[in-house]
Design an enzyme around this catalytic site. Structure first.
Site, mmCIF file in Angstrom:
data_model
loop_
_atom_site.group_PDB
_atom_site.id
_atom_site.type_symbol
_atom_site.label_atom_id
_atom_site.label_comp_id
_atom_site.label_asym_id
_atom_site.label_seq_id
_atom_site.Cartn_x
_atom_site.Cartn_y
_atom_site.Cartn_z
ATOM 1 N N ASP A 76 2.934 4.564 -20.039
ATOM 2 C CA ASP A 76 2.125 3.925 -18.922
ATOM 3 C C ASP A 76 2.780 2.671 -18.475
ATOM 4 O OD1 ASP A 76 0.531 2.989 -17.231
ATOM 5 O OD2 ASP A 76 -1.144 2.517 -18.659
ATOM 6 N N THR B 263 5.076 3.578 2.545
ATOM 7 C CA THR B 263 4.577 4.635 3.267
ATOM 8 C C THR B 263 4.640 4.250 4.802
ATOM 9 O OG1 THR B 263 2.305 5.872 3.682
ATOM 10 C CG2 THR B 263 2.150 3.768 2.734
ATOM 11 N N SER C 247 -6.436 3.593 4.711
ATOM 12 C CA SER C 247 -7.086 3.840 3.454
ATOM 13 C C SER C 247 -6.766 2.567 2.555
ATOM 14 C CB SER C 247 -6.470 5.142 2.808
ATOM 15 O OG SER C 247 -5.373 4.935 2.213
ATOM 16 N N TYR D 231 -5.513 3.133 -0.575
ATOM 17 C CA TYR D 231 -4.345 3.353 -1.110
ATOM 18 C C TYR D 231 -3.153 2.753 -0.303
ATOM 19 C CZ TYR D 231 -0.005 6.170 -0.638
ATOM 20 O OH TYR D 231 1.095 6.420 -0.544
ATOM 21 N N HIS D 232 -3.341 3.233 1.328
ATOM 22 C CA HIS D 232 -2.139 2.604 2.021
ATOM 23 C C HIS D 232 -2.066 1.170 2.043
ATOM 24 C CE1 HIS D 232 -2.497 6.702 3.774
ATOM 25 N NE2 HIS D 232 -1.239 6.478 3.879
ATOM 26 N N LYS E 194 -0.020 -0.477 -0.757
ATOM 27 C CA LYS E 194 1.455 -0.303 -0.518
ATOM 28 C C LYS E 194 1.972 -1.263 0.353
ATOM 29 C CE LYS E 194 2.513 4.209 -1.858
ATOM 30 N NZ LYS E 194 3.745 4.403 -2.573
ATOM 31 N N ALA F 222 -0.961 17.317 4.964
ATOM 32 C CA ALA F 222 -1.531 18.109 5.856
ATOM 33 C C ALA F 222 -1.022 19.681 5.842
ATOM 34 C CB ALA F 222 -1.457 17.614 7.236
ATOM 35 N N LEU F 223 0.517 19.764 6.090
ATOM 36 C CA LEU F 223 0.961 21.158 6.442
ATOM 37 C C LEU F 223 0.955 21.999 5.221
ATOM 38 C CD1 LEU F 223 2.808 22.592 8.273
ATOM 39 C CD2 LEU F 223 4.607 21.628 7.512
HETATM 40 N N1 USQ Z 1 -5.274 15.806 8.400
HETATM 41 C C1 USQ Z 1 -6.057 16.710 9.042
HETATM 42 N N2 USQ Z 1 -6.551 17.750 8.093
HETATM 43 C C2 USQ Z 1 -5.906 17.768 6.887
HETATM 44 C C3 USQ Z 1 -5.534 16.946 6.503
HETATM 45 C C4 USQ Z 1 -4.892 15.919 7.071
HETATM 46 O O1 USQ Z 1 -6.280 16.876 10.286
HETATM 47 O O2 USQ Z 1 -6.804 18.821 6.334
HETATM 48 C C5 USQ Z 1 -4.682 14.905 9.257
HETATM 49 C C6 USQ Z 1 -5.171 13.467 8.634
HETATM 50 O O3 USQ Z 1 -6.434 12.986 9.394
HETATM 51 C C7 USQ Z 1 -4.010 12.538 9.301
HETATM 52 C C8 USQ Z 1 -2.828 13.562 9.065
HETATM 53 O O4 USQ Z 1 -3.376 14.706 8.974
HETATM 54 O O5 USQ Z 1 -4.189 11.895 10.252
HETATM 55 C C9 USQ Z 1 -2.151 13.327 7.748
HETATM 56 O O6 USQ Z 1 -2.613 13.243 6.686
HETATM 57 P P1 USQ Z 1 -2.131 13.502 5.140
HETATM 58 O O7 USQ Z 1 -3.288 13.953 4.365
HETATM 59 O O8 USQ Z 1 -1.038 14.839 5.361
HETATM 60 O O9 USQ Z 1 -1.423 12.280 4.772
HETATM 61 P P2 USQ Z 1 -2.076 10.898 4.290
HETATM 62 O O10 USQ Z 1 -3.442 10.736 3.979
HETATM 63 O O11 USQ Z 1 -1.632 9.817 5.409
HETATM 64 O O12 USQ Z 1 -1.206 10.638 2.902
HETATM 65 C C10 USQ Z 1 0.104 11.342 2.745
HETATM 66 C C11 USQ Z 1 0.417 11.141 1.202
HETATM 67 C C12 USQ Z 1 0.578 9.724 0.970
HETATM 68 C C13 USQ Z 1 1.632 8.977 2.042
HETATM 69 C C14 USQ Z 1 1.330 9.343 3.487
HETATM 70 C C15 USQ Z 1 2.611 9.120 4.197
HETATM 71 O O13 USQ Z 1 -0.621 11.524 0.539
HETATM 72 O O14 USQ Z 1 1.049 9.575 -0.424
HETATM 73 O O15 USQ Z 1 1.908 7.837 1.849
HETATM 74 O O16 USQ Z 1 1.112 10.819 3.595
HETATM 75 S S1 USQ Z 1 2.050 8.459 5.756
HETATM 76 O O17 USQ Z 1 0.878 9.237 6.335
HETATM 77 O O18 USQ Z 1 2.862 8.200 6.904
HETATM 78 O O19 USQ Z 1 1.229 7.141 5.517
#
Ligand code: USQ
Length: 383
Positions: free
Chosen positions: A75, A144, A179, A181-182, A185, A238-239
């Site tokens: 840890d 991030t 969030s 979490y963010h 960071k 998301a993807l």
């Molecule tokens: N989204 C949808 N449908 C879904 C999942 C997500 O519409 O089923 C949307 C979310 O509302 C968001 C976007 O897609 O607007 C991205 O969501 P995500 O869950 O892919 O990404 P996020 O929660 O932002 O977090 C992920 C990683 C995190 C990293 C971040 C980079 O889990 O560790 O820091 O991507 S960033 O988004 O640039 O902050």
């Protein structure tokens, strides 16, 4: 180089270890399996569960791949352990050892506290262990793009020049996360910037967007070397989630209007960016911040891309617009700079039908392992 990877069991961590070893670096992989533990507690699981780090490192070696990966399990939020690891005196350390989920951090007090204590505590421990053992070590920290939020101005790479009442200075770019979490960071970046100013550390802070895919060059053809592919509402991005939903016959869960835009990248480009950062270190006493993504997409565009590619493999994928569980802008300006990695030679792997079809084929092979009960969002920012 001798490179330590903290958070080596994660989605990015394990591919990074293999990639750096395959380039001839001496790699030390470290993890406490915190993510596996909190995933179990929340009934989340990767599509295929991989063995722990010692077995992954053995499999890498037994398959005759280049280099060896040494493993430490423990840890890093415990300073004694962190200090032992950093007494290896690496040239560079890659810090991924954080609770990475926005939704998880919004579950309640316990999860928010774990995210805060683990993420900022580990960062602080790393800083002090570097000062104790190897003050010239290059700290490469995974931040991030979400630190910036979605401001109505162009997003620079970490810094912004401001003129106010006729006087000018350079500041960290304004941050407003979506969030908790963010937000941790953002705190990490501030802690690093403080110690860069006070102690002259050498730091690169990478503002990375959401990552997709499962495949890297060092894994090629060997599923045992694959990373965890997350698709649940807490840990899946998301993807990756949309691909699993298409295969499972679940309409794709676009949140709200779907205009929310982010800078995305292929897992292969995370490998490239980390390597470029390590091979071109920040200066001693510098906090270098680089944006790490390759292309912007809205949630709608991602879902449409998956729908199109699914047709090529005989899947008729549907898109649904469900109530947005998060508090975020669904229609906004988004223009983030991507200059520093391009100057260092990044060659992006762009998103196309072939990339999505490869992901669809992988998920189809493991279709029976998809748990539909963790696909829809279980956490609502408003509650
Ligand atoms: N989204 C949808 N449908 C879904 C999942 C997500 O519409 O089923 C949307 C979310 O509302 C968001 C976007 O897609 O607007 C991205 O969501 P995500 O869950 O892919 O990404 P996020 O929660 O932002 O977090 C992920 C990683 C995190 C990293 C971040 C980079 O889990 O560790 O820091 O991507 S960033 O988004 O640039 O902050």
């Amino acid at each position: 180089m001798k490179i330590i990877v903290l958070g080596a069991d994660g989605y990015l961590g394990w591919p990074t270890c293999m990639h750096l070893a395959s380039l001839g670096n001496e790699v030390i992989a470290v993890d406490s399996y915190l993510k596996r533990k909190i995933a179990k507690e929340t009934s989340s699981a990767p599509l295929v569960e991989m063995p722990g780090l010692p077995d992954r490192a053995d499999a890498y070696f037994d398959l005759g791949r280049r280099g060896k990966i040494k493993v430490y399990e423990g840890d890093l939020a415990d300073y004694e352990f962190m200090s032992k690891v950093m007494s290896e005196k690496p040239d560079a350390v890659i810090h991924y050892a954080e609770q990475p989920s926005g939704p998880y951090s919004m579950l309640g007090h316990k999860e928010a506290a774990l995210t805060l204590h683990n993420n900022t505590g580990t960062t602080l421990n790393l800083i002090h262990a570097v000062l104790e053992h190897c003050p010239e070590c290059h700290i490469i920290k995974l931040g991030t793009m979400g630190e910036y939020g979605t401001p109505n101005i162009d997003i620079e790479e970490g810094w912004i020049d401001i003129t106010h009442n006729g006087r000018s200075d350079k500041f960290l770019f304004p941050r407003q996360a979506g969030s908790f979490y963010h937000t941790t960071k953002i705190l990490d970046t501030d802690i690093l910037w403080f110690y860069v100013r006070m102690k002259g550390l050498r730091v690169t802070d990478l503002m990375q967007g959401p990552v997709y895919s499962h495949f890297t060059d060092s894994m090629e053809g060997e599923e045992i070397l694959g990373t965890h592919f997350w698709y649940d509402d807490l840990f899946g991005t998301a993807l990756n989630r949309f691909v699993v939903q298409a295969v499972a016959g679940i309409p794709m869960t676009v949140y709200g209007k779907g205009g929310q835009t982010r800078g995305y990248l292929n897992l292969k480009d995370t490998m490239q960016c980390i390597t470029l950062a390590a091979e071109n270190p920040a200066d001693q006493g510098e906090l270098r911040i680089m944006n790490q993504f390759t292309e912007d997409f809205s949630a709608n565009q991602l879902a449409e891309a998956v729908q199109r590619a699914s047709k090529l493999v005989g899947i008729d994928a549907e898109i649904d617009h469900i109530a947005n569980p998060r508090i975020e802008k669904e229609d906004h300006y988004y223009n983030a700079k991507l200059e520093k990695f391009m100057e260092l030679g990044l060659k992006p792997h762009l998103l196309n039908d072939d990339v999505i079809v490869q992901m669809l084929e992988y998920v189809k092979k493991h279709k029976d392992r998809i748990d539909p009960s963790v696909v829809h969002p279980r956490v609502n920012w408003r509650r």
